[in-house]
Write a protein that holds these residues in place. Structure first.
Motif, PDB file in Angstrom:
ATOM      1  N   ALA A   1       0.841  -1.211   0.000  1.00 48.24           N
ATOM      2  CA  ALA A   1       0.000   0.000   0.000  1.00 48.24           C
ATOM      3  C   ALA A   1       0.867   1.249   0.000  1.00 48.24           C
ATOM      4  N   ILE A   2       1.930   1.252   0.802  1.00 51.00           N
ATOM      5  CA  ILE A   2       2.835   2.403   0.843  1.00 51.00           C
ATOM      6  C   ILE A   2       3.448   2.629  -0.540  1.00 51.00           C
ATOM      7  N   THR A   3       3.851   1.538  -1.181  1.00 50.48           N
ATOM      8  CA  THR A   3       4.464   1.640  -2.506  1.00 50.48           C
ATOM      9  C   THR A   3       3.465   2.197  -3.514  1.00 50.48           C
ATOM     10  N   ASP A   4       2.208   1.804  -3.368  1.00 48.45           N
ATOM     11  CA  ASP A   4       1.191   2.276  -4.300  1.00 48.45           C
ATOM     12  C   ASP A   4       0.909   3.768  -4.110  1.00 48.45           C
ATOM     13  N   ILE A   5       0.908   4.202  -2.850  1.00 48.05           N
ATOM     14  CA  ILE A   5       0.576   5.595  -2.546  1.00 48.05           C
ATOM     15  C   ILE A   5       1.794   6.508  -2.754  1.00 48.05           C
ATOM     16  N   TYR A   6       2.993   5.930  -2.586  1.00 44.16           N
ATOM     17  CA  TYR A   6       4.229   6.737  -2.664  1.00 44.16           C
ATOM     18  C   TYR A   6       4.264   7.519  -3.982  1.00 44.16           C
ATOM     19  N   PRO A   7       4.465   8.851  -3.886  1.00 45.13           N
ATOM     20  CA  PRO A   7       4.284   9.679  -5.079  1.00 45.13           C
ATOM     21  C   PRO A   7       5.235   9.388  -6.233  1.00 45.13           C
ATOM     22  N   LYS A   8       6.496   9.140  -5.949  1.00 44.58           N
ATOM     23  CA  LYS A   8       7.438   8.957  -7.056  1.00 44.58           C
ATOM     24  C   LYS A   8       7.836   7.506  -7.190  1.00 44.58           C
ATOM     25  N   GLY A   9       7.602   6.930  -8.323  1.00 42.53           N
ATOM     26  CA  GLY A   9       8.048   5.566  -8.546  1.00 42.53           C
ATOM     27  C   GLY A   9       9.536   5.567  -8.818  1.00 42.53           C
ATOM     28  N   SER A  10      10.316   4.950  -7.933  1.00 41.33           N
ATOM     29  CA  SER A  10      11.763   4.968  -8.143  1.00 41.33           C
ATOM     30  C   SER A  10      12.319   3.560  -8.001  1.00 41.33           C
TER      31      SER A  10
END
Ligand SMILES: [Zn+2]
Length: 177
Positions: free
Chosen positions: A13-22
């Motif tokens: 969920a954190i990865t999905d919400i996290y604004p920048k995909g890095s």
């Protein structure tokens, strides 16, 4: 209490919400990295089992602290930069995924964590041998159903609000690179 499945779901969920995909463009590598980081604080169970045959002996100690989250996020970020087989990740993302474990344990269970270690130190009391831990992970997983349903709802709402496609987070992350 959150088990590996529940902690992994929160990391997703954190990865999905996290604004920048890095993250790395390999979804499975990314997934493995999320599983590893979101469950990293429970390495104290493995240490206890290996050294004393008791998974509870160090559990919820220093690895369940803010300081551990910061240090491990720094190390994970550095390893990601050095070693091409590991996803390149931001410090903040690593910290959020690791620290989410500590917060989930603190909020969702009655056994305290050592949030401010070294200023405070708690250990879970009791005895858990290898068989107890393995049984708990396999047969206790149904207890995390509430977490998984909540996480799935958060991911779907996040995607609806942001007008993003509903499929899994990884495809978005790989495209953002
Ligand atoms: Zn834990």
């Amino acid at each position: 209490m959150p088990l590996p499945l529940g902690h992994t779901a929160i990391g997703l969920a954190i990865t999905d919400i996290y604004p920048k995909g890095s993250l790395n463009d390999n979804p499975w590598k990314t997934f493995v990295f999320i599983v590893a980081l979101s469950n990293l604080p429970d390495i104290d169970v493995i240490m206890g089992l290996m050294l004393y045959g008791n998974g509870d002996i160090f559990h919820r100690g220093p690895t369940h602290s803010l300081l551990f989250g910061l240090i491990m996020a720094l190390i994970a970020t550095r390893i990601g930069n050095w070693w091409s087989k590991i996803p390149k990740v931001s410090f903040l993302w690593c910290f959020l995924v690791i620290f989410s474990h500590v917060l989930a344990d603190a909020v969702l269970t009655t056994v305290p964590v050592s949030l401010w270690w070294p200023l405070e130190l708690h250990f879970s009391v009791g005895y858990s041998g290898w068989v107890d831990v393995i049984n708990f992970i396999i047969f206790g997983a149904f207890r995390d159903v509430g977490i998984i349903v909540t996480v799935a709802t958060v991911i779907v709402l996040n995607r609806i609000i942001r007008h993003k496609p509903l499929p899994f987070a990884f495809s978005r992350l790989s495209k953002d690179r």
